[in-house]
Motif scaffolding. Structure first.
Motif, PDB file in Angstrom:
ATOM      1  N   ARG A 146     -14.790 -49.576   8.625  1.00 15.59           N
ATOM      2  CA  ARG A 146     -14.068 -48.538   7.887  1.00 15.59           C
ATOM      3  C   ARG A 146     -13.664 -48.994   6.479  1.00 15.59           C
ATOM      4  NH1 ARG A 146      -9.066 -46.745   7.578  1.00 15.59           N
ATOM      5  NH2 ARG A 146      -8.647 -44.559   7.893  1.00 15.59           N
ATOM      6  N   GLU A 147     -13.483 -50.295   6.287  1.00 14.86           N
ATOM      7  CA  GLU A 147     -12.990 -50.835   5.008  1.00 14.86           C
ATOM      8  C   GLU A 147     -13.851 -50.389   3.814  1.00 14.86           C
ATOM      9  OE1 GLU A 147     -12.617 -55.056   5.442  1.00 14.86           O
ATOM     10  OE2 GLU A 147     -11.024 -54.852   6.951  1.00 14.86           O
ATOM     11  N   ALA A 148     -15.163 -50.358   3.983  1.00 10.36           N
ATOM     12  CA  ALA A 148     -16.036 -49.958   2.870  1.00 10.36           C
ATOM     13  C   ALA A 148     -15.895 -48.472   2.553  1.00 10.36           C
ATOM     14  CB  ALA A 148     -17.493 -50.280   3.213  1.00 10.36           C
ATOM     15  N   ASN A 149     -15.188 -47.743   3.406  1.00 12.77           N
ATOM     16  CA  ASN A 149     -15.055 -46.299   3.255  1.00 12.77           C
ATOM     17  C   ASN A 149     -13.602 -45.833   3.168  1.00 12.77           C
ATOM     18  OD1 ASN A 149     -17.954 -45.331   3.678  1.00 12.77           O
ATOM     19  ND2 ASN A 149     -17.626 -46.779   5.360  1.00 12.77           N
ATOM     20  N   ALA A 150     -12.709 -46.746   2.894  1.00  9.42           N
ATOM     21  CA  ALA A 150     -11.280 -46.416   2.862  1.00  9.42           C
ATOM     22  C   ALA A 150     -10.978 -45.296   1.849  1.00  9.42           C
ATOM     23  CB  ALA A 150     -10.458 -47.647   2.549  1.00  9.42           C
ATOM     24  N   HIS A 151     -11.740 -45.233   0.787  1.00  6.89           N
ATOM     25  CA  HIS A 151     -11.520 -44.196  -0.231  1.00  6.89           C
ATOM     26  C   HIS A 151     -11.848 -42.789   0.300  1.00  6.89           C
ATOM     27  CE1 HIS A 151     -15.791 -45.087  -0.535  1.00  6.89           C
ATOM     28  NE2 HIS A 151     -15.957 -43.985  -1.227  1.00  6.89           N
ATOM     29  N   LEU A 152     -12.652 -42.719   1.376  1.00  7.33           N
ATOM     30  CA  LEU A 152     -13.018 -41.431   1.962  1.00  7.33           C
ATOM     31  C   LEU A 152     -12.167 -41.087   3.192  1.00  7.33           C
ATOM     32  CD1 LEU A 152     -16.896 -41.790   1.900  1.00  7.33           C
ATOM     33  CD2 LEU A 152     -15.495 -40.416   0.351  1.00  7.33           C
ATOM     34  N   ALA A 153     -11.891 -42.086   3.984  1.00 12.37           N
ATOM     35  CA  ALA A 153     -11.243 -41.854   5.273  1.00 12.37           C
ATOM     36  C   ALA A 153      -9.742 -42.119   5.255  1.00 12.37           C
ATOM     37  CB  ALA A 153     -11.909 -42.743   6.326  1.00 12.37           C
ATOM     38  N   GLY A 154      -9.207 -42.554   4.149  1.00  9.68           N
ATOM     39  CA  GLY A 154      -7.784 -42.831   4.064  1.00  9.68           C
ATOM     40  C   GLY A 154      -7.435 -44.185   4.655  1.00  9.68           C
ATOM     41  N   PRO A 155      -6.164 -44.559   4.550  1.00  8.26           N
ATOM     42  CA  PRO A 155      -5.761 -45.898   5.018  1.00  8.26           C
ATOM     43  C   PRO A 155      -5.810 -46.018   6.539  1.00  8.26           C
ATOM     44  CG  PRO A 155      -3.869 -44.646   4.224  1.00  8.26           C
ATOM     45  CD  PRO A 155      -5.084 -43.811   3.981  1.00  8.26           C
TER      46      PRO A 155
END
Length: 155
Positions: A146-155
């Motif tokens: 999820r870390e590579a997508n934090a900007h999409l999926a939120g914290p």
């Protein structure tokens, strides 16, 4: 889908490699950053890919599969590792990754993070499993994926 207990050390190592590849993706606000590794029956990596590697619309599984001939005999006993559940619906191209995988004999798919319903409904893992493929989710690696997508999926 089978439980995470069936994921061994090799599965976790190759899934972590897929997660590493997800961090190579050019940033996007309209698509997830995903990494993919395909390994033969002995665990030797035979292909890798990541989202947007060759084209802004490429998905990770798509780029990894492009590196192999569909009739490559190693695929019959291979495992595909993806940092994110392979997509079952797709906005950018007509065939989702689950369909592309089903066009191969790859019998086993391992992923870390279930696709959140940010862009399309998540259904790839279920579609693969319903089609007779062994599908393993390794949720203890989901946060890393999820870390590579934090900007999409939120914290």
């Amino acid at each position: 889908m089978t439980a995470a207990d069936s994921a061994g050390d090799l599965d976790r190592a190759l899934l972590r490699r897929a997660i590493e590849l997800s961090h190579r993706c050019p940033p996007s606000t309209t698509a997830f950053s995903v990494g993919c590794v395909i390994a033969d029956r002995d665990g030797t990596v035979i292909a890798e890919g990541h989202s947007r590697r060759d084209d802004p619309h490429d998905h990770a599984e798509e780029t990894a599969l492009k590196a192999l001939s569909p009739d490559d005999p190693r695929l019959a006993e291979a495992t595909l590792y993806s940092s994110l559940e392979p997509c079952g619906h797709r906005a950018s191209r007509p065939r989702p990754c689950a369909a592309l995988i089903l066009e191969t004999p790859i019998p086993r798919i391992v992923y870390a993070w279930g696709e959140p319903p940010v862009f399309v409904p998540a259904s790839g893992g279920k579609h693969l499993a319903d089609s007779g493929r062994a599908v393993v989710q390794v949720p203890e690696l989901a946060e890393e994926a999820r870390e590579a997508n934090a900007h999409l999926a939120g914290p």
